[in-house]
Design an enzyme around this catalytic site. Structure first.
Site, PDB file in Angstrom:
ATOM      1  N   LYS A   9       0.838  -1.207   0.000  1.00  0.00           N
ATOM      2  CA  LYS A   9       0.000   0.000   0.000  1.00  0.00           C
ATOM      3  C   LYS A   9       0.872   1.256   0.000  1.00  0.00           C
ATOM      4  O   LYS A   9       0.600   2.216  -0.720  1.00  0.00           O
ATOM      5  CB  LYS A   9      -0.943  -0.015   1.217  1.00  0.00           C
ATOM      6  CG  LYS A   9      -2.071  -1.044   1.070  1.00  0.00           C
ATOM      7  CD  LYS A   9      -2.890  -1.243   2.346  1.00  0.00           C
ATOM      8  CE  LYS A   9      -3.921  -2.343   2.132  1.00  0.00           C
ATOM      9  NZ  LYS A   9      -4.750  -2.626   3.326  1.00  0.00           N
ATOM     10  N   GLN A  58      -4.687  -1.275   9.481  1.00  0.00           N
ATOM     11  CA  GLN A  58      -4.602  -2.620   8.899  1.00  0.00           C
ATOM     12  C   GLN A  58      -5.169  -3.648   9.879  1.00  0.00           C
ATOM     13  O   GLN A  58      -4.812  -3.664  11.060  1.00  0.00           O
ATOM     14  CB  GLN A  58      -3.138  -2.940   8.551  1.00  0.00           C
ATOM     15  CG  GLN A  58      -2.957  -4.234   7.785  1.00  0.00           C
ATOM     16  CD  GLN A  58      -3.600  -4.228   6.403  1.00  0.00           C
ATOM     17  OE1 GLN A  58      -3.660  -3.203   5.740  1.00  0.00           O
ATOM     18  NE2 GLN A  58      -4.088  -5.367   5.963  1.00  0.00           N
ATOM     19  N   ASP A 113     -10.763   3.095   4.280  1.00  0.00           N
ATOM     20  CA  ASP A 113     -11.187   1.715   4.046  1.00  0.00           C
ATOM     21  C   ASP A 113     -12.701   1.546   3.933  1.00  0.00           C
ATOM     22  O   ASP A 113     -13.177   0.478   3.548  1.00  0.00           O
ATOM     23  CB  ASP A 113     -10.710   0.838   5.219  1.00  0.00           C
ATOM     24  CG  ASP A 113      -9.503  -0.001   4.848  1.00  0.00           C
ATOM     25  OD1 ASP A 113      -9.408  -0.395   3.670  1.00  0.00           O
ATOM     26  OD2 ASP A 113      -8.686  -0.279   5.736  1.00  0.00           O
TER      27      ASP A 113
HETATM   28  N1  GUN Z   1      -6.998  -6.871   6.254  1.00  0.00           N
HETATM   29  C1  GUN Z   1      -7.369  -7.677   5.233  1.00  0.00           C
HETATM   30  N2  GUN Z   1      -7.913  -6.942   4.248  1.00  0.00           N
HETATM   31  C2  GUN Z   1      -7.884  -5.659   4.647  1.00  0.00           C
HETATM   32  C3  GUN Z   1      -8.293  -4.425   4.052  1.00  0.00           C
HETATM   33  O1  GUN Z   1      -8.811  -4.343   2.936  1.00  0.00           O
HETATM   34  N3  GUN Z   1      -8.065  -3.314   4.801  1.00  0.00           N
HETATM   35  C4  GUN Z   1      -7.508  -3.364   6.019  1.00  0.00           C
HETATM   36  N4  GUN Z   1      -7.356  -2.230   6.678  1.00  0.00           N
HETATM   37  N5  GUN Z   1      -7.122  -4.479   6.606  1.00  0.00           N
HETATM   38  C5  GUN Z   1      -7.309  -5.615   5.913  1.00  0.00           C
END
Ligand code: GUN
Length: 281
Positions: free
Chosen positions: A53, A97, A120
Site C-alpha cells: 500500500k 490494517q 477503508d
Molecule cells: N486486512 C485484510 N484486508 C484488509 C483491508 O482491505 N483493509 C484493512 N485495513 N485491513 C485488511
C-alpha cells in the site's frame, strides 16, 4: 476455457488516473494527498499488504505516513494516534490494517476515525450509508474492486444471480450490498450454509471470499459464470486463492487469477478512496 480477468492491468489503469488526480490536487492545494497507515502486531500477511500500500502511494504521488506498533500496544495508544491524525490537515485518509491484536476492540478503533477520513470504508457511518444505498465517499476497497473487475468483462450485473460465499464485514457483506445496488439478485452463503454446491451452481456471478485454499471446485460452478476469487491463502507451497483455478477455468466464462486479480484492485481502490476523500474535504 475461460477468459482471464487481468486485475493487474485494470489496477494499473486506475492508478494512472489517480496519479493525474493527485497531481492536480497538489497543484491546487500546495500539498500532496496524504494517507496514514497504522499497523499493530506482527501478522506476516499484514506486513506485506502494508508495504504494498505504501509503495503504491509513492508511485501515485500520494504522501504516506506509516505508524507501526508492536503487539503489546494499548487501545488507548492507537486511539490517541487516530485523534491526532483526525486533526492533521495533511492527512486525508486513515487506514488501520486488520487484524489488530486480540486485546484491542477493532470496532471501537475503526469508529474513532472521522468518517470523511475513513480510507477503508469500515466506519459504521460509511458501512451504514452503503446499506441504505446513500452516496458514500469511501466504500470498502476489496468490494469496490470486485465490482470493477466484474464490470470490466462487459457482462451486465443487473438481474443476474450473484452468489457471495463469505459474510465478513470487510468483503462479503459490503460486496453483497454493492451488488444489490447494481440490481443483482444476491445470495450470501457462509460456513453454515446447507447444500452450498447446489446454490453456487446457480450463480451467474460467483464471488469466493472464504479464506480456504481451493475451496470452490469445478462441480460448484455454473458453465460460463464469472468467478471472482478473493482468497489469499499462503502455505509452504505458495499463494493460493479460494478457487481451484486449474479446474474451474475450464468451466467458468471469466475468472480472476491469484495473484493478479482482486489484490491489485484492492490497493487501487484504497488510493481512489483517499484521493476522493481529499477532494471532498
Ligand atoms: N486486512 C485484510 N484486508 C484488509 C483491508 O482491505 N483493509 C484493512 N485495513 N485491513 C485488511
Amino acid at each position: 476455457m475461460s477468459e482471464l480477468i487481468d486485475g493487474k492491468k485494470l489496477a494499473a489503469k486506475v492508478r494512472s488516473e489517480i496519479k493525474v488526480r493527485a497531481e492536480e490536487f497538489e497543484k491546487k492545494s500546495g500539498r500532496k494527498v496524504g494517507l496514514a497507515v497504522i499497523k499493530a502486531g506482527d501478522d506476516p500477511a499484514s506486513a506485506i499488504y502494508v508495504r504494498n500500500k505504501i509503495k503504491a502511494c509513492e508511485e501515485c504521488g500520494i504522501a504516506s505516513f506509516a505508524y507501526y506498533f508492536d503487539g503489546n500496544v494499548t487501545q488507548a495508544n492507537v486511539m490517541e494516534l487516530i485523534d491526532a491524525l483526525n486533526a492533521d490537515k495533511n492527512v486525508d485518509g486513515i487506514l488501520v490494517q486488520l487484524p489488530l491484536p486480540k486485546h484491542i476492540d477493532e470496532r471501537a478503533v475503526l469508529s474513532a476515525i472521522l468518517p470523511d477520513k475513513d480510507a477503508d470504508g469500515f466506519h459504521a457511518v460509511n458501512a451504514g450509508k452503503l446499506f441504505l444505498g446513500e452516496p458514500v465517499s469511501s466504500v470498502a476497497c476489496t468490494p469496490r474492486g470486485i465490482i470493477e473487475l466484474i464490470e470490466s468483462t462487459g457482462v451486465a450485473i443487473k438481474g443476474k444471480h450473484t452468489v457471495v460465499v463469505g459474510r465478513s464485514n470487510i468483503v462479503g457483506k459490503p460486496t453483497a450490498m454493492l451488488l444489490l445496488g447494481k440490481d443483482a439478485t444476491v445470495t450470501v452463503c457462509h460456513s453454515k450454509t446447507e447444500n452450498l454446491r447446489e446454490i453456487t451452481r446457480t450463480a451467474d456471478i460467483l464471488v469466493a471470499a472464504v479464506g480456504k485454499k481451493k475451496f470452490i471446485t469445478a462441480d460448484m460452478v455454473k458453465r460460463d459464470a464469472i468467478v471472482i476469487d478473493v482468497g489469499m491463502n499462503r502455505d509452504e507451497e505458495g499463494l493460493f486463492g479460494d478457487v481451484d483455478f486449474d479446474a474451474v477455468k475450464d468451466v467458468a466464462g471469466y475468472i480472476t487469477p491469484v495473484p493478479g486479480g482482486v489484490g491489485p484492485m484492492t490497493i487501487a481502490m484504497l488510493l481512489k478512496n483517499t484521493v476522493d476523500g481529499a477532494k471532498i474535504r
